[in-house]
Design an enzyme around this catalytic site. Structure first.
Site, short mmCIF file in Angstrom:
data_model
loop_
_atom_site.label_atom_id
_atom_site.label_comp_id
_atom_site.label_asym_id
_atom_site.label_seq_id
_atom_site.Cartn_x
_atom_site.Cartn_y
_atom_site.Cartn_z
CD GLU A 1 10.86 3.23 16.20
OE1 GLU A 1 9.73 3.49 16.63
OE2 GLU A 1 11.09 3.04 15.00
CG ASP B 1 9.47 7.98 10.33
OD1 ASP B 1 9.58 8.97 11.09
OD2 ASP B 1 8.43 7.31 10.22
NE ARG C 1 7.16 -1.36 12.58
CZ ARG C 1 6.30 -0.40 12.26
NH1 ARG C 1 6.68 0.64 11.55
NH2 ARG C 1 5.04 -0.46 12.66
CE LYS D 1 -2.34 -1.34 3.68
NZ LYS D 1 -1.79 -2.70 3.85
CB VAL D 2 3.42 2.59 2.39
CG1 VAL D 2 4.28 3.84 2.46
CG2 VAL D 2 2.48 2.53 3.59
CB VAL E 1 8.94 5.59 5.75
CG1 VAL E 1 7.75 6.12 6.54
CG2 VAL E 1 9.73 6.78 5.25
CG HIS F 1 7.72 5.32 14.21
ND1 HIS F 1 7.94 4.04 14.63
CD2 HIS F 1 6.76 5.21 13.25
CE1 HIS F 1 7.17 3.19 13.97
NE2 HIS F 1 6.43 3.89 13.13
CG LEU F 2 7.51 12.42 13.18
CD1 LEU F 2 7.97 13.81 12.74
CD2 LEU F 2 6.43 12.56 14.25
N GLY F 3 5.92 8.72 10.39
CA GLY F 3 5.26 8.37 9.12
C GLY F 3 3.74 8.47 9.16
CB ALA F 4 1.26 6.69 11.07
CG ASP G 1 6.05 -6.80 -2.84
OD1 ASP G 1 5.95 -8.01 -2.58
OD2 ASP G 1 5.42 -5.91 -2.23
N1 LIG Z 1 6.85 4.96 9.62
C1 LIG Z 1 5.57 4.87 9.80
O1 LIG Z 1 5.00 5.58 10.58
C2 LIG Z 1 4.80 3.86 9.01
C3 LIG Z 1 3.51 4.14 8.62
C4 LIG Z 1 2.80 3.17 7.91
C5 LIG Z 1 3.41 1.98 7.61
N2 LIG Z 1 4.65 1.73 8.05
C6 LIG Z 1 5.32 0.47 7.78
O2 LIG Z 1 5.49 0.33 6.38
C7 LIG Z 1 5.44 -1.03 6.01
C8 LIG Z 1 4.52 -1.18 4.81
O3 LIG Z 1 3.20 -0.81 5.11
P1 LIG Z 1 2.04 -1.09 4.06
O4 LIG Z 1 0.81 -0.52 4.62
O5 LIG Z 1 2.46 -0.71 2.72
O6 LIG Z 1 1.98 -2.67 4.15
P2 LIG Z 1 1.58 -3.66 3.00
O7 LIG Z 1 1.34 -4.97 3.65
O8 LIG Z 1 0.48 -3.08 2.17
O9 LIG Z 1 2.88 -3.76 2.09
C9 LIG Z 1 4.03 -4.45 2.45
C10 LIG Z 1 4.58 -5.09 1.19
O10 LIG Z 1 5.86 -5.61 1.48
C11 LIG Z 1 6.00 -6.78 0.68
N3 LIG Z 1 7.10 -7.60 1.17
C12 LIG Z 1 7.09 -8.53 2.15
N4 LIG Z 1 8.31 -9.08 2.26
C13 LIG Z 1 9.10 -8.48 1.33
C14 LIG Z 1 10.46 -8.64 0.96
N5 LIG Z 1 11.27 -9.50 1.57
N6 LIG Z 1 10.92 -7.86 -0.04
C15 LIG Z 1 10.13 -6.99 -0.67
N7 LIG Z 1 8.84 -6.81 -0.37
C16 LIG Z 1 8.34 -7.55 0.63
C17 LIG Z 1 4.66 -7.43 0.76
O11 LIG Z 1 4.46 -8.32 -0.31
C18 LIG Z 1 3.74 -6.24 0.67
O12 LIG Z 1 3.33 -6.01 -0.65
C19 LIG Z 1 5.00 -1.77 7.26
O13 LIG Z 1 6.13 -2.31 7.89
C20 LIG Z 1 4.45 -0.71 8.15
O14 LIG Z 1 4.53 -1.04 9.47
C21 LIG Z 1 5.37 2.66 8.74
O1 LIG Z 2 3.00 0.58 11.26
C1 LIG Z 2 2.47 1.67 11.32
O2 LIG Z 2 1.27 1.85 11.11
C2 LIG Z 2 3.31 2.85 11.59
O3 LIG Z 2 4.58 2.48 11.93
C3 LIG Z 2 2.70 3.81 12.53
O4 LIG Z 2 3.10 3.59 13.83
P1 LIG Z 2 2.53 4.52 14.98
O5 LIG Z 2 1.10 4.15 15.15
O6 LIG Z 2 3.33 4.20 16.19
O7 LIG Z 2 2.68 5.92 14.54
#
Ligand SMILES: NC(=O)c1ccc[n+]([C@@H]2O[C@H](COP(=O)([O-])OP(=O)(O)OC[C@H]3O[C@@H](n4cnc5c(N)ncnc54)[C@H](O)[C@@H]3O)[C@@H](O)[C@H]2O)c1
Ligand SMILES: O=C(O)[C@H](O)COP(=O)(O)O
Length: 644
Positions: free
Chosen positions: A361, A356, A332, A251-252, A330, A380-383, A271
């Site tokens: 943390e 991020d 983990r 998604k992201v 952004v 960790h401000l992504g969200a 992916d």
């Molecule tokens: N920094 C933040 O605040 C923040 C905010 C939102 C999401 N995130 C993190 O971002 C990540 C992605 O979120 P999302 O909503 O897109 O999730 P998602 O499940 O929609 O997408 C993750 C993708 O990673 C792929 N994947 C899995 N293993 C892989 C590998 N070894 N190599 C390449 N791709 C691989 C999956 O197939 C999937 O398409 C999550 O870890 C989430 O926790 C962080």
């Molecule tokens: O995985 C997530 O959704 C993000 O890392 C957001 O984490 P947070 O809720 O601690 O901001």
């Protein structure tokens, strides 16, 4: 005549009121007074619907008996089933609203007001934002649900401390790497997340970091504020025409790719599980991992932290990168080995990093990443946008409340996801499945361990058109709960079965029956065991019982090779006898003498005047004397009493 009519009308009105009262209670979770009485006399209990939680609290402490606690705002008669369900749920033997008390929800990290409002409408919410692990372990036993973000570790210890009461953990966000999913599953605790509401926020933060890193915004800002004017030091690089590798095209990742395309970048992605048509539609090439990391100018990481992605970016991977590459994370912290990143930064392989997220943390104040002039950091401000936080809060509040109510959330992480349509179509069969399991296990003679169970689904629909995961879980629940003190639910059914060494196989048989119904019948077979009721054994020596849903109610339709037709409610006596007149009267008499009410009877036989099985439904449990007297009837060859 007129009197009788009036009485009929009066009863009709009473029934209507009862139905309204019970449905109001079960739907809106109005605390149900009179629960104290419910246990002692479950049938036709007079109920006060009250706004007070007192009656239940008193009942729980073993004090409650009386009526009239709390203020009556309406009254009615609640049917036996509602009250039984109510008591079971309150005792934690079944998932769902526990009528009579509000669910208690602990929120351990900052959650958007909109979500808190949704939660407070139904539950008692406590926000404990600075809670330590030890405090969490101490507190959690008093809560039905826990809502966390990425900063709370929902460890095995926490889940163990919450065992028995904690029914759901809600992760207000996407990543569930801070929740011990295995432990949650073992303890039958559902984990739900809010996977969609922060996607755009995270993608925008990724792009913000990418652009600010390319143009040294953070460093230039700090030096300018420090009184310097370093125009030539902070000459950046352009993004247009450069290659960006998105690792994790979910998604992201896809939203980052879409935005980077808009900035004129050439975007490739890796992916292993992403559909190529999604990539094509955005104009992104899906490439191998090695090609992605070795040909790009910028890398943006968007995969989850799993055992296979932990420290994926290590010395060996950095050494394959194009010198001078810039990297944004952004996702983990754990997907990058931070020591390797520092070495890559120092050697110039990586010219800049924007992070991020961190392995720990907040990172240790001594972390060299914090001091590195080529690293841009955010906490960790992504969200963390106002919009995303409100959205996530509502998304998780609804998922948690749904889960507490017993609904299977579509964002469940450790339970089968089933669409609401399938749920509603299959729900009568859940009851049937559990009752068949419950009945089959009671037919096993004591001392024989059950190893292998087979469930046969007969349906006019093709095997791919029938989702049996929940039915299997319910059969497992029916089989395991009567013989252990483990509470089985949809979350832990497969785990508990495995733990108990129970092999449960399934077979789907296509039959010519109504296509409107998902199932014609369900058969439960237990193999390699002795039965305390030999007639329950089929020709091939398995305990075998069949059931159907008739008029929305579960029915037993076959025992061994005898056809029967009894509604599966209350208790059941199965007798095998020589088919002859007077048997029903004989047994009915014995039960009547002990004031045991017979609710139904059905006789199935092989052929006239030969063997027959009599299935007798009874409201009360017959005492020893009644059972002895039934066994003493000369023409009864065997009988068994079963609790449903
Ligand atoms: N920094 C933040 O605040 C923040 C905010 C939102 C999401 N995130 C993190 O971002 C990540 C992605 O979120 P999302 O909503 O897109 O999730 P998602 O499940 O929609 O997408 C993750 C993708 O990673 C792929 N994947 C899995 N293993 C892989 C590998 N070894 N190599 C390449 N791709 C691989 C999956 O197939 C999937 O398409 C999550 O870890 C989430 O926790 C962080
Ligand atoms: O995985 C997530 O959704 C993000 O890392 C957001 O984490 P947070 O809720 O601690 O901001």
């Amino acid at each position: 005549m007129w009197e009788r009519k009036r009485e009929r009308e009066r009863r009709k009105r009473k029934r209507k009121r009862a139905a309204m009262a019970s449905s109001a209670c079960s739907k809106s979770m109005i605390p149900l007074g009179g629960l104290c009485e419910a246990k002692s006399k479950l049938c036709k209990v007079k109920v006060s619907v009250s706004v007070s939680l007192r009656p239940l609290a008193m009942y729980r402490k073993g004090k409650g008996k009386g009526k009239g606690m709390g203020k009556c705002s309406c009254s009615g008669v609640v049917g036996k089933n509602v009250m039984e369900t109510c008591v079971r749920r309150w005792k934690g033997e079944e998932d769902g609203w526990c009528l009579g008390e509000k669910p208690r929800i602990l929120v351990s990290e900052k959650l958007g007001e909109a979500g808190l409002k949704v939660l407070r409408e139904v539950g008692e919410v406590e926000c404990a934002y600075e809670v330590t692990q030890e405090e969490l372990c101490r507190k959690i036993a008093g809560f039905d649900a826990l809502i966390v973000r990425s900063g709370t570790k929902v460890s095995r210890e926490v889940l163990e401390a919450g065992k028995g009461r904690l029914k759901v953990v809600g992760r207000a966000g996407v990543g569930i790497d801070n929740v011990d999913l295995q432990a949650a599953t073992e303890y039958g605790c559902l984990v739900v997340n809010a996977p969609t509401a922060n996607t755009i926020a995270a993608a925008e933060h990724g792009i913000a970091l990418l652009a600010s890193m390319a143009r040294n915004v953070a460093q230039a800002d700090a030096s300018t504020k420090a009184g310097q004017w370093l125009r030539s030091k902070y000459v950046g690089v352009s993004m247009v025409g450069k290659t960006l590798a998105v690792i994790g095209f979910g998604k992201v990742g896809s939203e980052v790719a879409r935005r980077a395309k808009g900035l004129g970048m050439h975007v490739i992605a890796h992916d292993p599980y992403a559909p190529s048509d999604r990539a094509r539609s955005i104009g992104v090439d899906l490439v191998s991992f090695d090609e992605a990391i070795s040909t790009c100018d910028f890398i943006s990481l968007h995969m989850p932290l799993t055992p296979s992605t932990t420290n994926l970016f290590n010395d060996s991977i950095f050494s394959k990168m194009k010198p001078g590459v810039r990297i944004v994370n952004v996702s983990r912290g754990g997907v990058i080995d931070e020591d390797s990143l520092l070495r890559a930064l120092d050697s110039g392989i990586v010219s800049q990093a924007a992070l991020d997220v961190f392995t720990q943390e907040p990172p240790s104040p001594h972390s060299k990443l914090l001091q590195h002039h080529n690293v841009t950091l955010t906490p960790h401000l992504g969200a963390s946008t106002l919009e995303a936080q409100e959205g996530v809060a509502i998304e998780i509040a609804e998922a948690v409340l749904g889960a507490l109510k017993g609904d299977l959330s579509s964002t469940a992480v450790n339970a089968p996801m089933v669409s609401p349509e399938v749920m509603s179509e299959l729900s009568p069969y859940f009851v049937l499945s559990e009752k068949l399991g419950r009945l089959a296990v009671q037919l096993v003679s004591g001392g024989t361990g059950i190893k292998s169970v087979k469930v046969v689904y007969r349906s006019s629909r093709g095997p791919d058109d029938l989702d049996t995961r929940l039915l299997r879980a319910m059969v497992t629940k029916g089989i395991i709960e009567p013989i252990s003190n483990t509470i089985v639910n949809l979350v832990n059914a497969d785990f508990i079965a495995k733990q108990k060494g129970l092999r449960l196989s399934e077979e789907r048989v296509v039959v010519d029956s109504s296509p409107d119904l998902p199932l014609d019948s369900i058969q439960v077979q237990i193999s390699s065991v002795d039965s305390k009721f030999a007639s329950a054994l089929s020709e091939n020596g398995l305990i075998s019982i069949d059931g159907k849903v008739k008029f929305g109610e579960p029915h037993l339709t076959c025992v061994g090779s005898f056809d029967v037709d009894v509604s599966l409610e209350g208790n059941l006596i199965l007798c095998r006898q020589v088919d002859q007149p007077g048997m029903i009267g004989l047994v009915g008499n014995i039960l009547g003498q002990q004031n045991v009410n017979v609710s139904f009877m059905s006789v199935g036989r092989t052929s006239r005047r030969k063997q027959a099985i009599m299935a007798i439904g009874v409201d009360e449990e017959p005492n020893k004397e009644a059972l002895h007297n039934i066994g003493a009837v000369p023409s009864i060859q065997e009988f068994v009493f079963l609790k449903l």
